[in-house]
Scaffold this active site. Structure first.
Site, PDB file in Angstrom:
ATOM      1  N   ASP B 205      29.855  40.741  37.147  1.00  0.00           N
ATOM      2  CA  ASP B 205      30.617  39.751  36.370  1.00  0.00           C
ATOM      3  C   ASP B 205      31.500  38.877  37.267  1.00  0.00           C
ATOM      4  OD1 ASP B 205      32.403  38.482  34.633  1.00  0.00           O
ATOM      5  OD2 ASP B 205      33.096  40.323  33.656  1.00  0.00           O
ATOM      6  N   HIS B 379      38.160  40.256  31.702  1.00  0.00           N
ATOM      7  CA  HIS B 379      37.329  40.247  32.914  1.00  0.00           C
ATOM      8  C   HIS B 379      38.180  40.527  34.147  1.00  0.00           C
ATOM      9  CE1 HIS B 379      33.937  38.401  30.698  1.00  0.00           C
ATOM     10  NE2 HIS B 379      34.906  37.807  30.022  1.00  0.00           N
TER      11      HIS B 379
END
Lengths: 566, 566
Positions: B205, B379
């Site tokens: 990610d 995130h």
């Protein structure tokens, strides 16, 4: 008789009132314009434009509705400009087409205003008068003073309007920079002096009222640029606002220090550098700037810097074209360092990101806002707003140059310093704030609002046109042409269906053919008498087609039936 | 025979290769989809959608071009979902219409996927199979494992694919939260174990790869909410993403603690809370949530909290309607505290600001991102990306879930940890990254790209339709209808001019009349033989009219001549 006594009473014997009227720039950022009115006399501060909201499709820019000024044109004593940015001078040509008052500003501001006026065909000479901060002048009932401020363009000023009813102070756009690039700090003494004598109302910049603390000095950017210039392995390409003359000066300084030559790319950047050096606002230009970009390209890459427009990712700008390899003279080379020395204007984030991505893809190293401090704001943060309030000590405050939430935060800041809530006016454009015997209140409204400029048209694009553009942009248009016999009122040609922006026609022939059949059926169903009523045919076609297309596609294109009598 | 040996060679005797193919989600945020292929066998990880760019006018959303999968449908062993967000499951209905493989996911993810599939008419039953993190499963040549991660939705996992050629690890969306709301930290042991055994390639990610440091824990938001709940003088209205179940849980926790009742406003929020409580992912819902908003409205204001959608300023959402006083059941009251617990998705900044301004105008106190920490990202930032790399110790890295500059920053992070530059693939969608004898290289491309969904149409809006919508949105359209005699080839009706989105017609009658005369002249000038050639008439009309309108208005509306033979 003193000015005070002269203007103390108007014709009908009642005391003259002082009015402050924002025609633009409150509840928004852009199209700044204030009117100060005493008795029948007015002055105007700033005449700015604003960039269109994303729902104003096709609009070039927005200016204030100035009909109030046009109606009272003979009462206007002067237009005062605080500085040369578009959001303060961009509406000037549209104002001066219909107004005859002189325009006042400092040297650079007038230089830029003159160029601005030159872009429009105005069939008269306009009197541009130079302001010297520190000097005073009398204009009707108004005694005017000016004070230097720090902002992202040189020669920015604040404006003081002494009236028989009290003193109004307009800050212009400002920050308090103790180490400005120009070396000239704001005129703290004048502000303190005003505060000592008593100020009735302060109109103050709210852009950064949401930001706690202080705005960083421009000096920090110079240091960061120096570091980048020292470390860059090859060429440097730096994008900033064309109007940010300090940033341009800092690039020139660093280039000189590290023995690099500067090429300039982008029309508006070239124009500003020409104007600013001509007027004496840029130093050492001749030492490092080379006019001809081809000549710069022939130098060793590590000896060159390109200054460009496009820091907002504007689609036609130099940097955007360079990033997409679509520029005639500049191509990204491996080890280029690209610096984007600007903050995204809200709404431009995605465009800028796209430019950054494209530059990385071509192998450049890109230095931009979220990574490193190559730009600081030209507007003061909360601590600077407090400093302004504590220096000027106004009785009333009108936060301007801010969207509503920024004005609210500015108000909160003032309340923390002890100002009563009712002494802060969160004004709307057009609202008349009236001062009488030192007491202020909202007293009525004058016409104010947005005038949209699209090409040569000023105000001919309104809500209906915008609504249509919005509809067209979503699902396109279907045009149905029907030929009707003039005598018999029967269908003699068509219906023909043409569509644009709706579906890819070649893949949707069946859909459109079926749509046609629905129209034929709908028209044939109408009685002969009804065939006389075009409006009835049109609504019937719209209904039938709209329903059919919604069922088949879940879209609502604009449907435009055109009936042609033959 | 072991799985390894079985699959070691394919039919023609050459060694099987392992391929990793992103069909979406690299060089962009959204429409995530990876294919892992060994020999002829494939698995698919995620099937997400993406919201349209601002130049994709009228488009509802975008899904990956999945033609590569449709061509190889018999080779697909399974679809694996990492978590239940739209950008990971939103394209599932479009995939499953044409594919028969089972869909694997954790409980909540499958629950949300099932609802998603229910929105589309699919004429078959789809096999949904539950994943338990910690367990392994064999699927053709692939041995699969799963590990828990922390993200802004419960039940998020990373996926491990052991193949005869080596191990691939897909992180899903992740952060490392040591104090998560669920209490469940990421499975560090599994990651470390994988690292010890050796990982060929990590897909990781990149959303926050530009951000140095760590992403704050969700716990900090809970503390801030607690403070707000304690201090709010009257009602609290809190907007967040409907899918952020942790944020919803935190609101329920604080409400319980301070004796407040929670009403839920906005269809998608109601749906998610129903689904999540049904599946056991929300606690204490029955204690504080009251189904009927009218009943909540009858309680004393200081005892109530409204949870709403609209944290992105979406025009039709609950909060936007409340802010514009356009909601049937909720009206802003003085002393309301409105909390916007979400970060603006790039592009939404202006919409959100408008909502905030409107809420302030109605007298609410608004707490939002730039002022106070009521939201943290789901995130991981740079330090977390480093931790992932150091735990998993992959030979190769494919940064995904990021626009190009984010992938570049992720690559820089990996290089700082000692990974060779050539071992990081900044892949494009469709690129085949092939691993053979433990060495990776880009080897060709498969079809990949954007498929636009507009209403029921999937892929029928392409570049031509979008170009037309863009043109129409800028300056509108002018339609010129001309009736021509079938036999004589002479002008017998019209030209009629109709415009939409161009100028306000009532104020521009003169302009349009003059335009008509130009068309008449142009048509009359054509020789009789030419009148047979419709194309020639049309171009002549377009040229003459285009030039005339540009001169008069500096605008370029679309000009659409329609010739009707009668």
């Amino acid at each position: 008789m003193s000015a005070r006594k002269q203007n103390n009473r108007n014709g009908n014997g009642s005391r003259n009132s002082l009015q402050v009227i924002p025609l633009g720039g409150v509840g928004e950022i852009g199209k700044n314009m204030f009117v100060i009115k005493y008795g029948n006399d007015m002055i105007v501060i700033d005449a700015g434009l604003k960039f269109p909201d994303e729902d104003m499709l096709g609009v070039d820019f927005v200016i204030p509705d100035m009909s109030y000024l046009f109606e009272h044109k003979d009462n206007i004593k002067g237009i005062f400009l605080t500085h040369g940015h578009e959001d303060h001078i961009g509406a000037l040509p549209y104002l001066m087409k219909k107004i005859d008052a002189p325009v006042y500003g400092t040297k650079l501001t007038l230089g830029l205003a003159e160029r601005k006026l030159g872009e429009q065909p105005i069939q008269k000479s306009i009197s541009l008068k130079k302001i010297l901060p520190g000097k005073t002048m009398q204009l009707g009932p108004f005694k005017m003073e000016f004070f230097s401020t720090n902002h992202s363009i040189p020669d920015s000023i604040g404006i003081v309007v002494h009236t028989p009813e009290g003193t109004i102070v307009h800050t212009g756009d400002f920050k308090f920079d103790h180490t400005p690039v120009s070396g000239k700090v704001a005129d703290y003494n004048k502000l303190a002096e005003l505060g000592n004598k008593g100020v009735l109302c302060l109109l103050s910049d709210s852009t950064n009222a949401e930001r706690p603390g202080y705005t960083e000095s421009d000096r920090t950017v110079g240091e960061r640029l120096d570091e980048i210039f020292r470390q860059a392995p090859k060429r440097i390409i730096l994008a900033t606002f064309a109007s940010n003359i300090y940033r341009i000066q800092q690039v020139i300084n660093s280039a000189k220090k590290y023995g690099k030559k500067v090429g300039v790319v982008g029309r508006s950047m070239i124009n500003v550098i020409e104007a600013a050096s001509e007027l004496g606002y840029l130093e050492n230009v001749d030492d490092v700037v080379i006019d001809d970009i081809e000549r710069v390209n022939q130098l060793p890459l590590e000896k060159t810097v390109l200054l460009t427009t496009g820091s907002q990712g504007e689609p036609m700008s130099a940097l955007t074209r360079i990033a997409t390899d679509d520029h005639r003279k500049v191509e990204i080379m491996p080890h280029d360092t690209v610096v984007i020395a600007a903050t995204p204007i809200p709404g431009n984030e995605k465009l800028i990101s796209r430019s950054i991505d494209n530059l990385f893809k071509r192998g450049a190293h890109v230095i931009y806002q979220s990574v490193s401090g190559v730009h600081v704001s030209g507007h003061g943060s909360q601590e600077e707003l407090k400093m302004m309030l504590n220096l000027v000590k106004p009785k009333y405050l009108i936060p301007f140059h801010g969207e509503y939430r920024m004005q609210v935060h500015h108000k909160n800041v003032a309340e923390k310093l002890g100002m009563p809530s009712k002494n802060v006016f969160l004004a709307e454009n057009g609202e008349v704030i009236e001062f009488n015997r030192k007491r202020g209140k909202v007293n009525g409204k004058v016409p104010a609002g947005k005038v949209l400029v699209d090409g040569l048209g000023v105000g001919d694009v309104g809500n209906i046109v915008l609504r249509d553009r919005r509809l067209l942009s979503q699902d396109g248009i279907l045009i149905v042409v029907i030929g009707v016999d003039k005598q018999n009122k029967t269908l003699i040609a068509g219906p023909d269906i043409v569509s644009r922006g709706f579906v890819y026609v070649r893949e949707s022939e069946e859909l459109l053919e079926e749509a046609r059949e629905h129209v034929v059926k709908a028209v044939n169903k109408m009685s002969k008498s009804k065939m006389n009523e075009w409006q009835a045919i049109k609504s019937s076609v719209k209904d039938v087609l709209g329903q059919y297309l919604w069922e088949k596609t879940r879209r609502r294109p604009m449907i435009l039936p055109i009936i042609m009598e033959v």
